[in-house]
Design a protein around this motif. Structure first.
Motif, PDB file in Angstrom:
ATOM      1  N   ALA A  28      54.038  58.974  65.019  1.00 16.65           N
ATOM      2  CA  ALA A  28      53.261  58.921  66.202  1.00 16.65           C
ATOM      3  C   ALA A  28      53.201  57.368  66.540  1.00 16.65           C
ATOM      4  CB  ALA A  28      52.133  59.628  66.208  1.00 16.65           C
ATOM      5  N   SER A  30      51.639  54.261  69.184  1.00 20.76           N
ATOM      6  CA  SER A  30      50.431  53.852  70.195  1.00 20.76           C
ATOM      7  C   SER A  30      50.621  54.096  71.548  1.00 20.76           C
ATOM      8  CB  SER A  30      50.042  52.513  70.033  1.00 20.76           C
ATOM      9  OG  SER A  30      51.031  51.716  70.425  1.00 20.76           O
ATOM     10  N   GLU A  32      51.360  57.289  73.693  1.00 22.73           N
ATOM     11  CA  GLU A  32      51.755  58.749  73.879  1.00 22.73           C
ATOM     12  C   GLU A  32      53.066  59.268  74.080  1.00 22.73           C
ATOM     13  OE1 GLU A  32      49.084  63.168  75.088  1.00 22.73           O
ATOM     14  OE2 GLU A  32      48.728  60.961  75.801  1.00 22.73           O
ATOM     15  N   GLY A  33      53.672  60.013  73.269  1.00 16.16           N
ATOM     16  CA  GLY A  33      54.938  60.608  73.566  1.00 16.16           C
ATOM     17  C   GLY A  33      55.955  59.768  72.972  1.00 16.16           C
ATOM     18  N   GLN A  39      59.387  53.307  71.518  1.00 15.06           N
ATOM     19  CA  GLN A  39      58.326  52.439  71.982  1.00 15.06           C
ATOM     20  C   GLN A  39      58.735  50.696  72.065  1.00 15.06           C
ATOM     21  OE1 GLN A  39      54.443  53.010  71.006  1.00 15.06           O
ATOM     22  NE2 GLN A  39      53.838  50.893  71.055  1.00 15.06           N
ATOM     23  N   ARG A  62      52.050  53.000  79.553  1.00 16.89           N
ATOM     24  CA  ARG A  62      51.219  54.035  79.770  1.00 16.89           C
ATOM     25  C   ARG A  62      50.854  54.186  81.207  1.00 16.89           C
ATOM     26  NH1 ARG A  62      49.066  50.356  75.644  1.00 16.89           N
ATOM     27  NH2 ARG A  62      49.281  51.382  73.713  1.00 16.89           N
ATOM     28  N   GLU A  65      53.068  56.920  82.827  1.00 16.43           N
ATOM     29  CA  GLU A  65      53.400  58.384  82.570  1.00 16.43           C
ATOM     30  C   GLU A  65      52.127  59.120  83.537  1.00 16.43           C
ATOM     31  OE1 GLU A  65      55.453  59.786  80.406  1.00 16.43           O
ATOM     32  OE2 GLU A  65      56.241  57.754  80.447  1.00 16.43           O
ATOM     33  N   SER A 331      58.706  61.006  75.874  1.00 15.15           N
ATOM     34  CA  SER A 331      59.085  62.547  75.268  1.00 15.15           C
ATOM     35  C   SER A 331      59.516  63.246  76.730  1.00 15.15           C
ATOM     36  CB  SER A 331      57.730  63.116  74.875  1.00 15.15           C
ATOM     37  OG  SER A 331      56.757  63.109  75.600  1.00 15.15           O
TER      38      SER A 331
END
Length: 362
Positions: A28, A30, A32-33, A39, A62, A65, A331
Motif C-alpha cells: 500500500a 501513501s 489511497e489506491g 505512485q 489526492r 480522486e 485503482s
C-alpha cells in the motif's frame, strides 16, 4: 446481459500479460489506491511535466480522486446544462455551464463553474460536420477547457484532403482550433511476444468474467485480426467505429491486477470514464508502465483502416505492441490502448466495452 453504470463501477479489474505476471501486489502506498510503483511513476511524470514539486504532485493526485467523484455526480445531476467537465491544473473539478442558475448549482457542490457560450450539443454538431470532411491521419476531439473543437492533422495525411478539412474548420471560426503534428495516426499492433497469434503481438487488457467463464476485454483491432491467441480464441471484435473486442481466457489465470513489468502489480478496484486534466498511467508490453495526462475526450481518430469514435487522448507514451493494454488512474481502470499519433496516445473507454459485452471485472 446487464449494463454497468457510466461512472464508477465497484468491481475488480485486471490485466493479463503472459510471461510478466506476478502473484504479488505492491504494498500500500501513501496515496489511497495507488501501488508504490504507480505512485512513484505518476508523481514523477506530473512533477516533471508541470514543473512542480513532488509534494505538490502528490497533493494533486489526492485531490483528483475526490474531484472525479464530484464531476461524476454533477454530470448526472445537471444533464444538458453541463457543457463540458475537466480538472484544472491543481486537480480540482471545473464544470462548464450555460446559465448562472446552473453555475450556482455547481458552486454549491464545491466545484468551479465556468459560464461558456457553446453547449456540448453545439460542439458535437461541429465535430460531426468536420468528421464528414476528415481523412486518414487526422483526429477531431473536444477541448472542454477552451470550449471548442480541436482538429489535429498529421503530416502523413493526404494534402488535398487535409486542405478540404482545413477549409471546413475555418467556417466555424474560433469554435475550432487546428493543430498540425508530425508522423501518422496508427493503431498499435506489432510482431513479437506478450499475447501472440498469427505472428502478431498485442497487450492483454482487462480480465473479466461472464457466466462462470473468464474473458479478456482487449482492442478490437487485435481481436478482429487474430482468431487464435496463445491465451485463447477471439470471440468478438468491434473495429472500426469502436476499438474493443473479447478473447476467451483459457489459461486458468485471470488476476484482477495490472502488471507493472517489474514483478509487481497494481490492483484495480473500479472502472470509470476519464476526464480532461486527469493524471493517468498505462501498462503495455512494449513500453511497460508510462504515465501522463488526459488531453481530450470524445475524440474521433481517423486511422487508415477507418474512424474510431469517442476515444480518450492522453500524453502517456505508447508504441506498437501496446494495443489492448490498460489505461488507469490509481485503482480505477479507464481504457484500452487503441493507437498513437502526433505524440499522443488514444484509448477506447473501458466502461463502454464492459457494457457492450455485459461482462464483470475480475
Amino acid at each position: 446481459m446487464r449494463k454497468l453504470s457510466r461512472s464508477a463501477i465497484g468491481l475488480a479489474v485486471g490485466a493479463l500479460a503472459i510471461g510478466s505476471l506476478s502473484p504479488s501486489v505492491a504494498s500500500a502506498s501513501s496515496i489511497e489506491g495507488y501501488s508504490s510503483q504507480v505512485q512513484q511513476a505518476a508523481v514523477s511524470e506530473l512533477a516533471s511535466s508541470e514543473g512542480i514539486t513532488e509534494f505538490a504532485a502528490e497533493q494533486r493526485l489526492r485531490a483528483q480522486e475526490r474531484s472525479v467523484e464530484t464531476l461524476d455526480q454533477l454530470t448526472e445531476r445537471l444533464g444538458g446544462e453541463a457543457a463540458g467537465t475537466y480538472l484544472d491544473d491543481r486537480g480540482r473539478p471545473v464544470v462548464n455551464v450555460l446559465t448562472q442558475q446552473a453555475a450556482a448549482e455547481v458552486k454549491r457542490s464545491g466545484a468551479t463553474a465556468k459560464v461558456v457560450s457553446r453547449s456540448t450539443a453545439e460542439l458535437e454538431s461541429i465535430q460531426a460536420k468536420l468528421q464528414r470532411a476528415a481523412t486518414a491521419h487526422t483526429s477531431i476531439g473536444l477541448d472542454p477547457a477552451a470550449n471548442r473543437v480541436v482538429v489535429t492533422i498529421a503530416d502523413a495525411a493526404d494534402d488535398a484532403k487535409a486542405a478540404r478539412l482545413l477549409a471546413t474548420a475555418k467556417r466555424f471560426g474560433d469554435a475550432v482550433q487546428v493543430e498540425q503534428v508530425d508522423g501518422t495516426m496508427r493503431k498499435a499492433v506489432y510482431n513479437g511476444e506478450a499475447i501472440t497469434g498469427g505472428g502478431s503481438r498485442c497487450s492483454a487488457g482487462f480480465n473479466t468474467n461472464y457466466g462462470g467463464r473468464n474473458y479478456i476485454v482487449d482492442a478490437g483491432h487485435c481481436t478482429g485480426a487474430i482468431s487464435q491467441w496463445n491465451v485463447g480464441p477471439s470471440v468478438h471484435a468491434s473495429f472500426p467505429g469502436n476499438d474493443y473486442g473479447l478473447i476467451r481466457n483459457d489459461t486458468g489465470h485471470a488476476p484482477g491486477a495490472v502488471t507493472l513489468y517489474n514483478g509487481s502489480t497494481q490492483r484495480i478496484s473500479s472502472a470509470a470514464n476519464a476526464y480532461v486534466g486527469q493524471s493517468i498511467c498505462k501498462s503495455g508490453s512494449t513500453t511497460g508502465l508510462t504515465c501522463g495526462t488526459v488531453q481530450r475526450t470524445n475524440v474521433t481518430v481517423n486511422y487508415s483502416e477507418g474512424s474510431v469514435h469517442q476515444l480518450v487522448q492522453t500524453s502517456a507514451r505508447v508504441d506498437r505492441g501496446d494495443s489492448g493494454g490498460c489505461l488507469f488512474s490509481g485503482s480505477t481502470g479507464l481504457g484500452i490502448t487503441s493507437g498513437m499519433g502526433g505524440g499522443s496516445s488514444f484509448f477506447q473507454p473501458v466502461v463502454e466495452a464492459l457494457n457492450a459485452y455485459g461482462v464483470s471485472l475480475n
